[in-house]
Design an enzyme around this catalytic site. Structure first.
Site, mmCIF file in Angstrom:
data_model
loop_
_atom_site.group_PDB
_atom_site.id
_atom_site.type_symbol
_atom_site.label_atom_id
_atom_site.label_comp_id
_atom_site.label_asym_id
_atom_site.label_seq_id
_atom_site.Cartn_x
_atom_site.Cartn_y
_atom_site.Cartn_z
ATOM 1 N N ILE A 156 0.840 -1.215 0.000
ATOM 2 C CA ILE A 156 0.000 0.000 0.000
ATOM 3 C C ILE A 156 0.869 1.258 0.000
ATOM 4 C CG2 ILE A 156 -1.746 1.310 1.291
ATOM 5 C CD1 ILE A 156 -2.867 -1.486 2.189
ATOM 6 N N ARG A 233 -4.071 0.788 10.907
ATOM 7 C CA ARG A 233 -4.822 0.267 12.046
ATOM 8 C C ARG A 233 -4.916 1.370 13.087
ATOM 9 N NH1 ARG A 233 -6.531 -2.947 9.175
ATOM 10 N NH2 ARG A 233 -6.533 -5.211 9.294
ATOM 11 N N ASP A 257 -9.388 6.379 8.796
ATOM 12 C CA ASP A 257 -10.284 5.312 8.330
ATOM 13 C C ASP A 257 -10.351 4.180 9.352
ATOM 14 O OD1 ASP A 257 -11.914 3.979 6.286
ATOM 15 O OD2 ASP A 257 -10.237 2.562 6.146
ATOM 16 N N GLU A 262 -12.565 -0.192 17.510
ATOM 17 C CA GLU A 262 -13.538 -0.199 16.409
ATOM 18 C C GLU A 262 -14.740 -1.029 16.840
ATOM 19 O OE1 GLU A 262 -12.112 -1.133 12.475
ATOM 20 O OE2 GLU A 262 -10.583 0.409 12.583
ATOM 21 N N HIS A 281 -13.738 2.450 8.381
ATOM 22 C CA HIS A 281 -12.892 1.326 7.930
ATOM 23 C C HIS A 281 -13.370 0.862 6.549
ATOM 24 C CE1 HIS A 281 -10.099 -2.120 9.421
ATOM 25 N NE2 HIS A 281 -10.073 -2.058 8.106
HETATM 26 N N1 LIG Z 1 -8.178 0.463 6.070
HETATM 27 C C1 LIG Z 1 -8.288 -0.652 5.364
HETATM 28 O O1 LIG Z 1 -9.344 -0.956 4.815
HETATM 29 C C2 LIG Z 1 -7.099 -1.539 5.197
HETATM 30 C C3 LIG Z 1 -6.014 -1.458 6.035
HETATM 31 N N2 LIG Z 1 -4.924 -2.266 5.852
HETATM 32 C C4 LIG Z 1 -3.780 -2.114 6.752
HETATM 33 O O2 LIG Z 1 -2.671 -1.668 5.996
HETATM 34 C C5 LIG Z 1 -1.507 -2.327 6.486
HETATM 35 C C6 LIG Z 1 -0.414 -2.310 5.425
HETATM 36 O O3 LIG Z 1 -0.815 -3.096 4.323
HETATM 37 P P1 LIG Z 1 0.245 -3.515 3.186
HETATM 38 O O4 LIG Z 1 0.973 -2.347 2.671
HETATM 39 O O5 LIG Z 1 -0.490 -4.356 2.226
HETATM 40 O O6 LIG Z 1 1.243 -4.416 4.051
HETATM 41 P P2 LIG Z 1 2.717 -4.862 3.664
HETATM 42 O O7 LIG Z 1 3.030 -6.017 4.549
HETATM 43 O O8 LIG Z 1 2.866 -5.012 2.197
HETATM 44 O O9 LIG Z 1 3.614 -3.623 4.127
HETATM 45 C C7 LIG Z 1 3.798 -3.257 5.464
HETATM 46 C C8 LIG Z 1 4.958 -2.277 5.537
HETATM 47 O O10 LIG Z 1 5.098 -1.843 6.892
HETATM 48 C C9 LIG Z 1 6.485 -1.868 7.224
HETATM 49 N N3 LIG Z 1 6.681 -1.981 8.672
HETATM 50 C C10 LIG Z 1 6.611 -3.083 9.459
HETATM 51 N N4 LIG Z 1 6.931 -2.750 10.732
HETATM 52 C C11 LIG Z 1 7.187 -1.419 10.735
HETATM 53 C C12 LIG Z 1 7.571 -0.506 11.737
HETATM 54 N N5 LIG Z 1 7.781 -0.897 13.003
HETATM 55 N N6 LIG Z 1 7.742 0.789 11.393
HETATM 56 C C13 LIG Z 1 7.568 1.192 10.115
HETATM 57 N N7 LIG Z 1 7.214 0.363 9.117
HETATM 58 C C14 LIG Z 1 7.021 -0.922 9.426
HETATM 59 C C15 LIG Z 1 7.034 -3.062 6.462
HETATM 60 O O11 LIG Z 1 8.412 -2.980 6.336
HETATM 61 C C16 LIG Z 1 6.312 -2.870 5.130
HETATM 62 O O12 LIG Z 1 6.991 -1.907 4.374
HETATM 63 C C17 LIG Z 1 -2.034 -3.723 6.854
HETATM 64 O O13 LIG Z 1 -1.202 -4.361 7.807
HETATM 65 C C18 LIG Z 1 -3.389 -3.426 7.418
HETATM 66 O O14 LIG Z 1 -3.308 -3.235 8.800
HETATM 67 C C19 LIG Z 1 -4.882 -3.183 4.841
HETATM 68 C C20 LIG Z 1 -5.935 -3.304 3.993
HETATM 69 C C21 LIG Z 1 -7.138 -2.536 4.122
HETATM 70 O O1 LIG Z 2 -7.640 -6.121 4.734
HETATM 71 C C1 LIG Z 2 -7.490 -5.533 5.823
HETATM 72 O O2 LIG Z 2 -6.526 -5.730 6.576
HETATM 73 C C2 LIG Z 2 -8.502 -4.569 6.262
HETATM 74 O O3 LIG Z 2 -8.246 -3.753 7.096
HETATM 75 C C3 LIG Z 2 -9.868 -4.693 5.743
HETATM 76 O O4 LIG Z 2 -10.461 -5.713 6.468
#
Ligand SMILES: NC(=O)C1=CN([C@@H]2O[C@H](COP(=O)(O)OP(=O)(O)OC[C@H]3O[C@@H](n4cnc5c(N)ncnc54)[C@H](O)[C@@H]3O)[C@@H](O)[C@H]2O)C=CC1
Ligand SMILES: O=C(O)C(=O)CO
Length: 316
Positions: A156, A233, A257, A262, A281
């Site tokens: 992301i 989160r 978001d 929550e 969310h």
């Molecule tokens: N609001 C929503 O609807 C959604 C929220 N999310 C949230 O977005 C988060 C990120 O998603 P992705 O990018 O797909 O995950 P990803 O696993 O591809 O990337 C996570 C990034 O965070 C970094 N990271 C890990 N620990 C860290 C720290 N202590 N300090 C700084 N950076 C750190 C990692 O190195 C990586 O670059 C998910 O874990 C989830 O909680 C995901 C999907 C939907």
């Molecule tokens: O995919 C995720 O992690 C979300 O936050 C949506 O449920």
């Protein structure tokens, strides 16, 4: 497979027709939990071979009660609601769907950022209330003269980087590894990103290391007038510290978001601040992303039922 049942702990979509069509045809029974209380899940998990969960807490007692469980599917990306340690100890596979909504969340992040930097939320409210003027709006700045700092540069974060570059923003990021994935995005230390960002956007998973990453001490390090965006989160931010930061003006606005807890208590002082915009969310949602998510989780369940390895195992 002795059990033919799966438990769905919670789901924000009204019906389970996608899951039912695919799983019932294979002779799998779906148990749709009436609520996600731990006691309910412990009771319903006893004889299922898989648990699929959106946001319900899949705790140690739930996992230990699930004596026939071979698979826990996170219907999403973040794994913070599943006790991975206990699942791994019991040799239960855990899967997620790592890339189903990357574009949606990146678009939503830019949406929140633009709503705040262009005062769209503020002007929308005033205009609807019959005030058609530019009086007393918070100061607006040219985006191409602003630094966007990303905390987290995974799927992301990198998608946000691409979009933000198109807006002319000066983007930098922070992750523990410092890997820029060949994007050329400058990778900074946490201190540097906190000190230099005009807009700060959170894209790291919730973990012990990121819990309340934004707290009184880190708010102190931020540039005065920073805009904070959180689509990762809620618990990455200490809500009390955010409120104090907004009230002192250190934080000029927040686009949220995700919340702690929550659903949030929307009567809380934090959500009554004019410079907070909030969505429920919803960043992951589109017709396309949700259909893809449900299909892919259903296929993971079918694979395990058929004795095959599922895609996207996170604990092997
Ligand atoms: N609001 C929503 O609807 C959604 C929220 N999310 C949230 O977005 C988060 C990120 O998603 P992705 O990018 O797909 O995950 P990803 O696993 O591809 O990337 C996570 C990034 O965070 C970094 N990271 C890990 N620990 C860290 C720290 N202590 N300090 C700084 N950076 C750190 C990692 O190195 C990586 O670059 C998910 O874990 C989830 O909680 C995901 C999907 C939907
Ligand atoms: O995919 C995720 O992690 C979300 O936050 C949506 O449920």
């Amino acid at each position: 497979m002795s059990s033919r049942k799966i438990l769905i702990t919670d789901h924000p979509w009204p019906e389970l027709e996608i899951e039912e069509n695919l799983l019932r045809a294979a002779g799998i029974e779906i148990v749709d939990a009436p609520n996600d209380a731990e006691a309910t899940l412990i009771d319903l998990a006893q004889d299922v071979f898989a648990i699929a969960t959106c946001w319900a807490e899949v705790t140690e007692p739930v996992i230990r009660a699930a004596k026939s469980c071979k698979l826990i599917c996170r219907m999403g990306i973040g794994l913070d609601n599943i006790n991975l340690k206990v699942a791994s100890e019991l040799e239960i596979l855990v899967t997620n769907v790592p890339d189903y909504c990357v574009e949606e969340v990146a678009d939503h992040t830019l949406g929140l950022m633009l709503a705040l930097t262009r005062n769209i939320g503020f002007f929308h409210q005033r205009t609807k209330q019959g005030e058609y003027n530019l009086k007393a709006g918070p100061p607006m700045h040219r985006l191409s003269e602003q630094r966007l700092g990303l905390i987290g540069f995974g799927h992301i974060g990198r998608e946000v980087f691409q979009r933000a570059k198109a807006f002319g923003l000066d983007v930098a990021a922070h992750t523990p590894s410092g890997n820029d994935y060949g994007t050329g995005c400058p990778m900074l230390s946490l201190d540097e990103i906190l000190f230099t960002s005009d807009i700060l956007s959170l894209h790291a998973p919730l973990s012990d290391a990121t819990h309340h990453l934004i707290n009184d001490s880190t708010v102190n390090q931020l540039k005065a007038g920073v805009i904070l965006i959180n689509t990762s989160r809620g618990s990455l931010i200490d809500p009390a510290a955010l409120l104090r930061g907004l009230q002192t003006g250190k934080i000029a606005g927040a686009g949220l978001d995700v919340f702690e807890p929550e659903p949030p208590d929307l009567h809380d002082e934090l959500y009554r601040q004019e410079n907070v915009i909030a969505t429920p969310h919803a960043a992951f949602v589109s017709e396309e992303s949700v259909d893809e998510l449900r299909m892919r989780v259903t296929k993971q369940i079918l694979a395990v039922f058929n004795g095959e390895p599922p895609q996207n195992i996170v604990n092997q």
